[in-house]
Design a protein around this motif. Structure first.
Motif, PDB file in Angstrom:
ATOM      1  N   GLU A 234       0.834  -1.211   0.000  1.00  0.00           N
ATOM      2  CA  GLU A 234       0.000   0.000   0.000  1.00  0.00           C
ATOM      3  C   GLU A 234       0.864   1.255   0.000  1.00  0.00           C
ATOM      4  OE1 GLU A 234      -3.087   0.099  -0.452  1.00  0.00           O
ATOM      5  OE2 GLU A 234      -3.763  -1.948  -0.068  1.00  0.00           O
ATOM      6  N   PHE A 235       1.952   1.249   0.784  1.00  0.00           N
ATOM      7  CA  PHE A 235       2.817   2.429   0.806  1.00  0.00           C
ATOM      8  C   PHE A 235       3.448   2.666  -0.560  1.00  0.00           C
ATOM      9  CE2 PHE A 235       3.685   1.214   5.501  1.00  0.00           C
ATOM     10  CZ  PHE A 235       2.457   1.724   5.863  1.00  0.00           C
ATOM     11  N   SER A 236       3.868   1.578  -1.223  1.00  0.00           N
ATOM     12  CA  SER A 236       4.476   1.723  -2.549  1.00  0.00           C
ATOM     13  C   SER A 236       3.463   2.238  -3.557  1.00  0.00           C
ATOM     14  CB  SER A 236       5.049   0.375  -3.012  1.00  0.00           C
ATOM     15  OG  SER A 236       6.072  -0.062  -2.148  1.00  0.00           O
TER      16      SER A 236
ATOM     17  N   SER B 223      -4.465   4.949   0.102  1.00  0.00           N
ATOM     18  CA  SER B 223      -3.560   3.804   0.214  1.00  0.00           C
ATOM     19  C   SER B 223      -2.777   3.844   1.525  1.00  0.00           C
ATOM     20  CB  SER B 223      -2.567   3.800  -0.966  1.00  0.00           C
ATOM     21  OG  SER B 223      -3.243   3.576  -2.186  1.00  0.00           O
ATOM     22  N   TYR B 224      -2.367   5.034   1.925  1.00  0.00           N
ATOM     23  CA  TYR B 224      -1.624   5.145   3.186  1.00  0.00           C
ATOM     24  C   TYR B 224      -2.482   4.755   4.384  1.00  0.00           C
ATOM     25  CZ  TYR B 224       3.015   7.006   2.131  1.00  0.00           C
ATOM     26  OH  TYR B 224       4.326   7.133   1.742  1.00  0.00           O
ATOM     27  N   GLN B 225      -3.759   5.115   4.356  1.00  0.00           N
ATOM     28  CA  GLN B 225      -4.633   4.748   5.480  1.00  0.00           C
ATOM     29  C   GLN B 225      -4.832   3.234   5.543  1.00  0.00           C
ATOM     30  OE1 GLN B 225      -5.448   6.597   7.836  1.00  0.00           O
ATOM     31  NE2 GLN B 225      -5.336   8.699   7.113  1.00  0.00           N
ATOM     32  N   LYS B 226      -4.970   2.599   4.379  1.00  0.00           N
ATOM     33  CA  LYS B 226      -5.043   1.127   4.360  1.00  0.00           C
ATOM     34  C   LYS B 226      -3.737   0.529   4.879  1.00  0.00           C
ATOM     35  CE  LYS B 226      -8.041   0.892   0.254  1.00  0.00           C
ATOM     36  NZ  LYS B 226      -8.078   0.462  -1.160  1.00  0.00           N
ATOM     37  N   GLY B 227      -2.620   1.140   4.447  1.00  0.00           N
ATOM     38  CA  GLY B 227      -1.318   0.610   4.851  1.00  0.00           C
ATOM     39  C   GLY B 227      -1.060   0.747   6.340  1.00  0.00           C
TER      40      GLY B 227
ATOM     41  N   ALA C 206      -3.248   0.767   8.674  1.00  0.00           N
ATOM     42  CA  ALA C 206      -4.067  -0.231   9.367  1.00  0.00           C
ATOM     43  C   ALA C 206      -3.387  -1.605   9.325  1.00  0.00           C
ATOM     44  CB  ALA C 206      -5.447  -0.295   8.727  1.00  0.00           C
ATOM     45  N   SER C 207      -2.865  -1.978   8.168  1.00  0.00           N
ATOM     46  CA  SER C 207      -2.146  -3.255   8.064  1.00  0.00           C
ATOM     47  C   SER C 207      -0.868  -3.242   8.896  1.00  0.00           C
ATOM     48  CB  SER C 207      -1.790  -3.540   6.602  1.00  0.00           C
ATOM     49  OG  SER C 207      -2.927  -3.840   5.853  1.00  0.00           O
ATOM     50  N   LEU C 208      -0.180  -2.098   8.926  1.00  0.00           N
ATOM     51  CA  LEU C 208       1.053  -1.996   9.700  1.00  0.00           C
ATOM     52  C   LEU C 208       0.780  -2.162  11.188  1.00  0.00           C
ATOM     53  CD1 LEU C 208       4.094  -1.416   9.326  1.00  0.00           C
ATOM     54  CD2 LEU C 208       3.588   0.990   9.744  1.00  0.00           C
ATOM     55  N   THR C 209      -0.313  -1.597  11.657  1.00  0.00           N
ATOM     56  CA  THR C 209      -0.684  -1.760  13.062  1.00  0.00           C
ATOM     57  C   THR C 209      -0.990  -3.219  13.372  1.00  0.00           C
ATOM     58  OG1 THR C 209      -1.619   0.472  13.008  1.00  0.00           O
ATOM     59  CG2 THR C 209      -2.216  -0.916  14.876  1.00  0.00           C
ATOM     60  N   ALA C 210      -1.655  -3.897  12.421  1.00  0.00           N
ATOM     61  CA  ALA C 210      -1.963  -5.313  12.625  1.00  0.00           C
ATOM     62  C   ALA C 210      -0.710  -6.182  12.583  1.00  0.00           C
ATOM     63  CB  ALA C 210      -2.952  -5.782  11.559  1.00  0.00           C
ATOM     64  N   ALA C 211       0.342  -5.703  11.909  1.00  0.00           N
ATOM     65  CA  ALA C 211       1.578  -6.492  11.790  1.00  0.00           C
ATOM     66  C   ALA C 211       2.454  -6.399  13.026  1.00  0.00           C
ATOM     67  CB  ALA C 211       2.379  -6.025  10.574  1.00  0.00           C
ATOM     68  N   SER C 212       2.199  -5.426  13.898  1.00  0.00           N
ATOM     69  CA  SER C 212       3.061  -5.245  15.068  1.00  0.00           C
ATOM     70  C   SER C 212       2.766  -6.314  16.119  1.00  0.00           C
ATOM     71  CB  SER C 212       2.860  -3.853  15.660  1.00  0.00           C
ATOM     72  OG  SER C 212       1.529  -3.689  16.096  1.00  0.00           O
ATOM     73  N   THR C 213       3.805  -6.693  16.838  1.00  0.00           N
ATOM     74  CA  THR C 213       3.706  -7.689  17.909  1.00  0.00           C
ATOM     75  C   THR C 213       4.409  -7.125  19.140  1.00  0.00           C
ATOM     76  OG1 THR C 213       5.770  -8.775  17.283  1.00  0.00           O
ATOM     77  CG2 THR C 213       3.739  -9.575  16.226  1.00  0.00           C
ATOM     78  N   PRO C 214       4.207  -7.709  20.326  1.00  0.00           N
ATOM     79  CA  PRO C 214       4.920  -7.217  21.513  1.00  0.00           C
ATOM     80  C   PRO C 214       6.438  -7.255  21.365  1.00  0.00           C
ATOM     81  CG  PRO C 214       3.107  -8.635  22.167  1.00  0.00           C
ATOM     82  CD  PRO C 214       3.178  -8.722  20.684  1.00  0.00           C
ATOM     83  N   LEU C 215       6.965  -8.263  20.675  1.00  0.00           N
ATOM     84  CA  LEU C 215       8.415  -8.339  20.479  1.00  0.00           C
ATOM     85  C   LEU C 215       8.894  -7.426  19.363  1.00  0.00           C
ATOM     86  CD1 LEU C 215       9.080 -12.172  20.887  1.00  0.00           C
ATOM     87  CD2 LEU C 215       9.530 -10.341  22.529  1.00  0.00           C
ATOM     88  N   SER C 216       8.002  -7.085  18.437  1.00  0.00           N
ATOM     89  CA  SER C 216       8.344  -6.191  17.325  1.00  0.00           C
ATOM     90  C   SER C 216       7.225  -5.159  17.171  1.00  0.00           C
ATOM     91  CB  SER C 216       8.517  -7.008  16.036  1.00  0.00           C
ATOM     92  OG  SER C 216       8.805  -6.170  14.953  1.00  0.00           O
ATOM     93  N   PRO C 217       7.256  -4.099  17.993  1.00  0.00           N
ATOM     94  CA  PRO C 217       6.125  -3.153  17.997  1.00  0.00           C
ATOM     95  C   PRO C 217       6.073  -2.215  16.796  1.00  0.00           C
ATOM     96  CG  PRO C 217       7.803  -2.479  19.566  1.00  0.00           C
ATOM     97  CD  PRO C 217       8.245  -3.809  19.028  1.00  0.00           C
ATOM     98  N   LEU C 218       7.124  -2.172  15.973  1.00  0.00           N
ATOM     99  CA  LEU C 218       7.146  -1.322  14.763  1.00  0.00           C
ATOM    100  C   LEU C 218       6.854   0.143  15.107  1.00  0.00           C
ATOM    101  CD1 LEU C 218       5.190  -3.660  12.283  1.00  0.00           C
ATOM    102  CD2 LEU C 218       7.646  -3.543  12.668  1.00  0.00           C
ATOM    103  N   THR C 219       7.462   0.631  16.170  1.00  0.00           N
ATOM    104  CA  THR C 219       7.180   1.991  16.644  1.00  0.00           C
ATOM    105  C   THR C 219       7.612   3.036  15.629  1.00  0.00           C
ATOM    106  OG1 THR C 219       7.578   1.179  18.876  1.00  0.00           O
ATOM    107  CG2 THR C 219       7.509   3.563  18.583  1.00  0.00           C
TER     108      THR C 219
END
Length: 960
Positions: free
Chosen positions: A567-569, A596-600, A602-615
């Motif tokens: 989505e970002f691309s 596209s950025y708003q969709k992205g 949302a997906s990026l937030t779903a991809a984060s985990t406690p070990l990899s928060p993607l801050t």
């Protein structure tokens, strides 16, 4: 059973467990220590280093070491040996022992044993503890006594302990120096013992007289004992002592060069070369021309390749430092010999064509460093010699896949890139040579050559077009197998193509790459190529690759991560299609990109985990979204000049108010809002930049460019519309000779210069706002949008990891319970912290100090409601502490004179070696409840009831 529980707890590699868990593990290990079986006791002892790594705070480490000291005191020699090994492995935690006296007392009691082995282990234990007990006189005395022992094991242990204490204690070094000298010179001391005693002299550097007497003794030993082992040990100790004391390095250089030139023994020559290399790294500025010349003469005449290789290694180290400039400046001053006729250049030219690849590699390094740092006169011939030497070595190594040939190839390519960066006029022929060699080389050599071509094309983008044809032809035939080397080659070739095409891939190139990826590439290779495309701005191609990868992963988190990248691309691809002057098209493109950025996100937030928060990723994308929204709002505001022009009385209002901007109507107010928005975005980018302590330099520069683009737009709004007279162009302008490191930075800087030139040309036109001014603003927005955003390495990959863990005392028993304190007293808050690193600590920057900021705010007040001074409500203290062995500790004195609940916040930030502060966190919050002290409470109650005043407390002073 208990040990298996402790082992399972300690096997987890992550941090952050509660103190209860660490105490439980310590209790389980304690059970093992008290077991009747020797095996379980030993297993418990060797698990302690993992416990220290798991919970590296003093309160637990102190308890653990006291238990180990008990085992050392009461156990057998094997258990003592295990405790010794644990102590040596946990050296960085020793300073966290709180009860040092008690710990040393338990250990030291074994020194009085009748068993010499037990005494030897105790001496080694004391030596391992020298950093925390450097001035313990009883330890000093025991070491002195043990040096006279008749047991060899005990004497060797005493030598180890004496060396450790000499390195830490000036008094001990001064006291033991004479005894060591007597033992070394004594005729009854065996030679093997002398060889162990001599290295102790390297620690006698605490003052000048001590160092001088040690040097005299070593000089006497070198002259009096010519046997090879004694000469080697004495010379190396001589070098170590000189490196510590610094003032004797020139004398030591002369001594080592004398032995290198005159001593016929290869072992002595090899030792002299190793020590010369150590001094070349330690103090290259102390190498005078005569030293370098002597080394060159020895290298020219030596018949042995191994020794010649060592000498060239020293010269290659020196050639990258100030020593090479001193060599040629003194040569030019003292004689008329041109640089290319000096012995150093002759040696380097001779070695470039040597049959030994390692010798040739060092020759190339020396020659290229000379060509880079040599005076401009007489440089043409030297440049040609350097290029010929590099090319011949590349031709020889590129077809050989052996590890030594590949190492030599990497060295030669590194030297070539460095040379071309400083001598750009040599680049065209060098690139043509590399492209020709690519077709003839083996796969592993092609990978290294592709990396070199990428570096050259990044610094000299004009060469990119000439590379593309050969690179695409090679890519067609590159993929034939799915081996690891083949996959690496596909990634490297694709990277060079992306750099050479400068983010504008043709359909033919895309087709060629896709065909090869479909034929032989695995999913990881496709992802790496897509990641490189995102970094180089080829967003259309990267989105297609991410699209095909989404369904080939085994985790939904990976799916959401790839979907967000797609989505970002796509969003950035929409922005790159904007045409100049098409303002409505720009609005539509921004709207599409934002979808596209708003969709992205949302997906990026779903991809984060406690070990990899993607801050960082989430914060960066949020900033990008807000920036695009602000740019869209700016175009709308510019269009409002046409849809809502100024009223007819606007000129009269402007003259009456004295504000010339008022003649523009409502657009002035809207522009001011836009300017404030862009300044706010720039501040947020600055905060984001300040939090990226572990980021690579390219990522930091990328964030800086985003911040500068926001500042540029706010400046343009001010210069064109709000305040043309006050706006200054000097502070925003940069010189055109700034060295850029990437294609993205180069294009952004070009846009910045172009926009500033346009604005400066329009700034003196009247009226203050016309369609020319708004069109200039819109053109600036479109120019910024058309530069494809580069997603740098830190967005995908974290090479350095640094975190800080804090522990506060006193701490509440439960997180929700406040810490009680009387309002007539002050609270001493102790802050302890541990710096935790990943696999590559200090890769980009290192921590110099930790800045701790403690603030307290009154949350709820329980006393009488009257006006309170602001300084009584809050505490704000800042301290800087330097971590030692990744641990720091400090204390704060806080005042809570106002009754009620106060919230205390402790925030940590780090300061790197350049003095730059980074907001890394963490932030810890505790509650403190300020209570009225009993005496004041009693006095207040009696005053309220109108009773008699309380009598003061009796004291022994009242009677007098």
């Amino acid at each position: 059973m208990s040990l298996s529980t402790a082992r399972s707890f300690l096997s987890e590699a992550c941090y952050g467990e509660q103190e209860l868990d660490a105490n439980s593990a310590l209790m389980e290990l304690d059970k093992g220590l008290r077991s009747g079986k020797l095996g379980e006791q030993c297993e418990a002892v060797v698990l302690f280093p993992k416990l220290f790594q798991k919970y590296p705070f003093p309160i637990l480490i102190n308890s653990a070491f006291l238990k180990l000291a008990d085992i050392f005191r009461l156990g057998n020699n094997f258990l003592r040996l295990c405790v010794l090994k644990v102590t040596q492995q946990s050296e960085k935690h020793l300073e966290k022992i709180l009860n040092v006296d008690e710990f040393v007392k338990r250990v030291f009691s074994v020194i009085h044993s009748n068993d010499p082995v037990a005494r030897a282990i105790t001496l080694r234990m004391l030596g391992s503890l020298a950093s925390i007990i450097p001035e313990r006189k009883n330890a000093h005395h025991s070491i002195r006594q043990s040096l006279d022992s008749h047991d060899n094991v005990e004497v060797e242990a005493a030598i180890f302990a004496a060396a450790s204490f000499s390195a830490q204690s000036k008094d001990f070094a001064a006291g033991i120096c004479n005894k060591v000298s007597e033992m070394i010179q004594g005729l009854d001391t065996p030679v093997d013992l002398k060889l162990k005693l001599i290295p102790m002299l390297q620690h006698m550097h605490h003052d000048a007289s001590l160092a001088s007497s040690s040097r005299e003794l070593l000089q006497h030993l070198v002259n009096s004992y010519p046997s090879t082992p004694l000469v080697i040990v004495s010379l190396h100790t001589f070098t170590q002592l000189a490196a510590f004391s610094l003032i004797d390095i020139p004398k030591q250089l002369q001594l080592l060069l004398q032995y290198l030139r005159d001593d016929p023994r290869k072992a002595v020559k090899r030792l002299a070369i190793n020590d010369l290399k150590l001094l070349a790294k330690k103090a290259p500025h102390l190498w005078i021309r005569e030293n370098t010349q002597t080394l060159c003469e020895c290298a020219l005449t030596i018949p042995y390749n191994s020794l010649k290789l060592g000498m060239l290694a020293v010269l290659s180290t020196l050639s990258g430092t100030i020593a090479i400039k001193q060599y040629f400046s003194n040569a030019a001053a003292g004689s008329s010999i041109p640089p290319r006729l000096t012995d150093l250049v002759k040696l380097a030219q001779e070695c470039c064509y040597h049959s030994n690849l390692s010798v040739a590699a060092h020759g190339v390094v020396v020659l290229s460093n000379i060509a880079v740092s040599c005076p401009e006169k007489d440089i043409v011939q030297l440049e040609q010699d350097t290029v010929l030497g590099v090319e011949s070595l590349l031709m020889l190594c590129s077809q050989d896949s052996s590890p030594s040939a590949q190492t030599t190839l990497k060295t030669a390519l590194t030297s070539l890139v460095k040379l071309l960066k400083n001598r750009p006029h040599l680049s065209q022929s060098a690139v043509e040579f590399l492209l020709g060699q690519l077709h003839l080389s083996c796969h592993s050599s092609r990978v290294h050559m592709c990396h070199a071509l990428s570096a050259i094309a990044t610094h000299l983008p004009v060469l990119g077009d000439g590379m593309l044809g050969d690179l695409v032809d090679l890519y067609r035939v590159a993929g034939c197998t799915s081996t690891g080397e083949q996959q690496e080659l596909l990634v490297s070739l694709a990277t060079v193509i992306f750099v050479a095409s400068q983010s504008s891939l043709s359909s033919e190139v895309k087709t060629v790459i896709k065909q090869q990826l479909e034929n032989v590439a695995n999913g990881w290779t496709v992802y790496r190529i897509a990641r490189q495309a995102s970094r180089m701005g080829c967003h259309k191609f990267s989105s297609e690759l991410y699209q095909c990868l989404r369904t080939r992963v085994a985790s939904e988190h990976f799916y959401f991560w790839l979907n967000s990248l797609k989505e970002f691309s796509q969003a950035e691809q929409c922005l790159s299609l904007v045409e100049e002057g098409d303002y409505s098209g720009a609005m539509s493109a921004i709207a599409e990109a934002l979808r596209s950025y708003q969709k992205g996100i949302a997906s990026l937030t779903a991809a984060s985990t406690p070990l990899s928060p993607l801050t960082f990723q989430c914060e960066f994308i949020k900033l990008r979204i807000d920036t695009l929204q602000a740019l869209s709002q700016l175009i709308c505001t510019c269009n409002s000049l046409k849809t809502s022009p100024p009223p007819a009385i606007a000129t009269t209002i402007a003259l009456t108010s004295g504000n010339d901007v008022q003649r523009c109507g409502r657009i002035a107010v809207q522009m001011k809002v836009c300017m404030e928005e862009f300044r706010s975005l720039a501040a947020r980018y600055a905060d984001c930049h300040q939090s990226l302590f572990d980021a690579d330099y390219a990522t930091l520069r990328n964030v800086e460019l985003q911040q500068q683009s926001c500042l540029l737009v706010s400046h343009v709004i001010e210069a064109l519309i709000l305040d043309p007279q006050a706006a200054s162009f000097q502070e925003h302008g940069t010189s055109g000779s700034v060295q850029t490191e990437s294609e993205y930075e180069r294009r952004m800087m070009s846009v910045f210069h172009h926009v500033l030139e346009e604005v400066e040309g329009l700034s003196k036109k009247h009226p203050p706002v016309s369609h020319l001014h708004t069109n200039c603003l819109c053109d600036a927005v479109i120019a910024l949008l058309k530069v494809p955003l580069s997603f740098q390495r830190y967005f995908f990959q974290k090479l350095q990891s640094t975190s800080i863990k804090l522990a506060l005392s006193p701490s509440p028993r439960t997180p929700s319970e406040p810490i009680p304190v009387q309002n007539s007293q002050q609270l001493t808050l102790k802050v302890e912290g541990v710096v935790q690193h990943g696999s590559t600590p200090g890769l980009f920057r290192k921590i110099q100090s930790v800045c701790l900021n403690v603030t307290s705010v009154l949350q709820s007040k329980t006393g009488p409601d009257y006006k309170i001074p602001l300084d009584s409500k809050t505490n704000e203290i800042e301290q800087r502490v330097e971590p030692h062995n990744d641990f720091f500790s400090t204390q704060f004195l806080l005042n809570f004179s106002i009754l009620g609940t106060h919230v205390v916040t402790v925030e940590a930030s780090v300061v790197d070696e350049s003095g730059i502060e980074w907001k890394t966190g963490p932030k810890t919050v505790v509650s403190v409840k300020s209570l009225e002290d009993p005496y004041s409470q009693q006095l207040r109650h009696q005053l309220q009831q109108g009773g008699p005043q309380p009598t003061p407390q009796r004291s022994s002073y009242i009677r007098f």
